[in-house]
Design a protein around this motif. Structure first.
Motif, short mmCIF file in Angstrom:
data_model
loop_
_atom_site.label_atom_id
_atom_site.label_comp_id
_atom_site.label_asym_id
_atom_site.label_seq_id
_atom_site.Cartn_x
_atom_site.Cartn_y
_atom_site.Cartn_z
N ALA A 98 26.50 21.67 -8.12
CA ALA A 98 27.64 21.78 -6.93
C ALA A 98 28.37 22.44 -8.84
CB ALA A 98 27.99 21.01 -6.50
N ALA A 99 28.31 22.23 -9.90
CA ALA A 99 29.67 22.30 -10.90
C ALA A 99 28.45 24.10 -11.53
CB ALA A 99 29.16 21.85 -11.73
N ALA A 100 27.63 24.18 -11.08
CA ALA A 100 26.78 25.04 -11.89
C ALA A 100 26.87 26.10 -10.78
CB ALA A 100 25.14 24.92 -12.01
N GLU A 101 26.94 25.92 -9.25
CA GLU A 101 26.50 27.06 -8.26
C GLU A 101 28.61 27.92 -8.50
OE1 GLU A 101 26.22 27.64 -4.09
OE2 GLU A 101 25.87 25.63 -4.56
N ARG A 102 29.57 26.49 -8.65
CA ARG A 102 30.77 26.73 -8.75
C ARG A 102 30.78 28.30 -10.22
NH1 ARG A 102 31.64 21.75 -7.38
NH2 ARG A 102 32.37 21.39 -9.63
N GLU A 103 29.96 27.36 -10.89
CA GLU A 103 30.11 28.74 -12.59
C GLU A 103 29.84 29.97 -12.21
OE1 GLU A 103 30.27 25.67 -15.18
OE2 GLU A 103 31.60 24.36 -14.37
N GLY A 104 28.74 30.15 -11.35
CA GLY A 104 28.05 31.62 -11.10
C GLY A 104 27.05 30.81 -11.91
N LEU A 105 26.65 29.93 -12.15
CA LEU A 105 24.66 29.86 -12.84
C LEU A 105 23.74 29.20 -11.70
CD1 LEU A 105 25.46 26.95 -15.36
CD2 LEU A 105 25.04 29.85 -15.72
N HIS A 106 23.15 30.25 -11.20
CA HIS A 106 22.40 29.89 -10.09
C HIS A 106 20.98 29.79 -11.26
CE1 HIS A 106 25.58 32.67 -8.43
NE2 HIS A 106 25.38 33.56 -9.15
N LEU A 107 20.63 29.40 -11.55
CA LEU A 107 19.53 28.86 -12.24
C LEU A 107 19.68 28.30 -12.40
CD1 LEU A 107 16.20 29.39 -11.84
CD2 LEU A 107 16.97 29.82 -13.79
N LEU A 108 18.97 26.52 -12.53
CA LEU A 108 19.72 25.26 -13.63
C LEU A 108 18.10 24.40 -13.63
CD1 LEU A 108 21.44 22.15 -11.79
CD2 LEU A 108 21.86 23.71 -13.40
N ARG A 109 17.62 24.29 -15.10
CA ARG A 109 16.52 24.65 -16.28
C ARG A 109 16.65 22.93 -16.63
NH1 ARG A 109 15.04 30.50 -19.48
NH2 ARG A 109 14.48 31.40 -16.62
N LEU A 110 16.19 22.81 -16.77
CA LEU A 110 15.71 20.90 -17.78
C LEU A 110 14.14 20.36 -18.57
CD1 LEU A 110 14.14 17.86 -15.79
CD2 LEU A 110 15.85 18.80 -14.60
N GLU A 111 14.43 19.83 -19.35
CA GLU A 111 13.50 18.58 -19.97
C GLU A 111 13.36 18.09 -19.81
OE1 GLU A 111 11.84 16.41 -23.08
OE2 GLU A 111 13.65 17.43 -23.02
N THR A 112 12.21 17.27 -19.33
CA THR A 112 12.30 15.26 -19.17
C THR A 112 10.86 15.11 -20.07
OG1 THR A 112 12.77 13.55 -18.04
CG2 THR A 112 11.68 15.44 -16.85
N GLY A 113 10.40 13.99 -20.28
CA GLY A 113 9.55 12.88 -20.50
C GLY A 113 8.69 12.92 -19.57
N ASP A 114 7.12 13.13 -19.54
CA ASP A 114 6.18 12.96 -18.90
C ASP A 114 6.22 11.13 -18.63
OD1 ASP A 114 5.10 11.75 -21.44
OD2 ASP A 114 3.33 12.61 -21.11
N LYS A 115 6.97 10.20 -19.63
CA LYS A 115 6.89 8.53 -19.27
C LYS A 115 8.23 8.66 -18.23
CE LYS A 115 3.93 8.11 -23.34
NZ LYS A 115 4.44 7.29 -24.88
N LEU A 116 8.74 9.28 -18.34
CA LEU A 116 9.97 8.39 -17.04
C LEU A 116 9.45 9.22 -15.74
CD1 LEU A 116 12.99 10.70 -19.40
CD2 LEU A 116 12.40 8.28 -19.76
N ALA A 117 9.56 8.56 -14.93
CA ALA A 117 9.05 8.33 -14.02
C ALA A 117 9.54 8.22 -12.92
CB ALA A 117 7.54 7.67 -13.83
N ALA A 118 11.05 7.69 -13.28
CA ALA A 118 11.81 7.92 -12.12
C ALA A 118 13.03 9.30 -12.23
CB ALA A 118 12.77 6.59 -12.38
N TYR A 128 13.26 20.67 -7.52
CA TYR A 128 12.41 20.86 -8.90
C TYR A 128 11.73 21.02 -8.96
CZ TYR A 128 17.58 20.99 -10.45
OH TYR A 128 19.78 20.85 -10.34
N THR A 129 11.13 22.84 -9.74
CA THR A 129 9.82 22.99 -9.52
C THR A 129 9.29 22.81 -11.13
OG1 THR A 129 10.02 25.26 -9.35
CG2 THR A 129 9.45 24.22 -7.46
N ARG A 130 7.62 22.62 -11.83
CA ARG A 130 7.63 22.57 -13.11
C ARG A 130 6.87 24.26 -13.32
NH1 ARG A 130 4.11 18.37 -14.60
NH2 ARG A 130 3.71 19.58 -16.55
N ARG A 131 7.83 24.71 -14.93
CA ARG A 131 7.74 26.04 -15.57
C ARG A 131 6.87 25.33 -16.47
NH1 ARG A 131 11.58 29.18 -15.98
NH2 ARG A 131 10.64 29.22 -18.50
N GLU A 132 7.00 26.61 -17.83
CA GLU A 132 6.85 26.95 -18.45
C GLU A 132 7.93 26.41 -19.86
OE1 GLU A 132 3.37 26.88 -20.18
OE2 GLU A 132 2.65 26.90 -17.91
N PRO A 133 7.67 25.95 -21.18
CA PRO A 133 8.75 25.90 -22.26
C PRO A 133 9.51 27.11 -22.11
CG PRO A 133 6.20 24.83 -22.52
CD PRO A 133 6.53 25.77 -21.76
#
Length: 154
Positions: A98-118, A128-133
């Motif tokens: 919601a904050a990103a949308e209010r601030e005009g950021l129309h795309l969110l990206r993230l990095e997480t670890g493969d051992k963080l199943a939750a 969220y969909t997988r993408r390249e680095p």
């Protein structure tokens, strides 16, 4: 008091303790080159907004929104072990979107670890969909990269 998502200083002792716990977990699970967490000073940069999930004065979780060129990046998402499984991470993620949308950021990206199943399950459940680095990230054998459009560009 019910759970509230609010701005919190990363220098707040409660936040610093939560971040130290998060960093210790990442250090125990992943090699140093795979850890992309931000230290307290980096989280205090004006391009980063840091939020806490607070209930009855206790900081149960945190997350940050880093403003990048053309997108926002989810950083420092962490929930205290005593508060896992009750929706704190979900509430933090919804707040960041919601904050990103209010601030005009129309795309969110993230990095997480493969051992963080939750975490992986949460992000995928929220579309969220997988993408390249992206950005300065490199393939390292344990990082997973995701993105999600949070609103249509106007």
């Amino acid at each position: 008091m019910p759970l509230a998502i609010t701005l919190v200083s990363p220098r707040d002792p409660r936040a610093a303790a939560l971040l130290a716990e998060s960093h210790a977990l990442m250090d125990s699970l992943f090699p140093p080159e795979a850890n992309a967490y931000l230290d307290i000073e980096a989280l205090c940069d004006p391009s980063v907004t840091f939020y806490g999930a607070v209930e009855d004065g206790e900081l149960l979780g945190c997350a940050a929104l880093a403003h990048k060129d053309g997108y926002g990046e989810v950083k420092s998402m962490f929930v205290a072990p005593v508060a896992r499984g009750i929706g704190v991470a979900r509430r933090l993620l919804e707040h960041l979107e919601a904050a990103a949308e209010r601030e005009g950021l129309h795309l969110l990206r993230l990095e997480t670890g493969d051992k963080l199943a939750a975490a992986v399950s949460l992000y995928e459940r929220y579309g969220y969909t997988r993408r390249e680095p992206f950005g300065g990230y490199q393939t390292n054998g344990s990082s997973l990269f995701y993105e999600k459009a949070v609103s249509a560009p106007s």
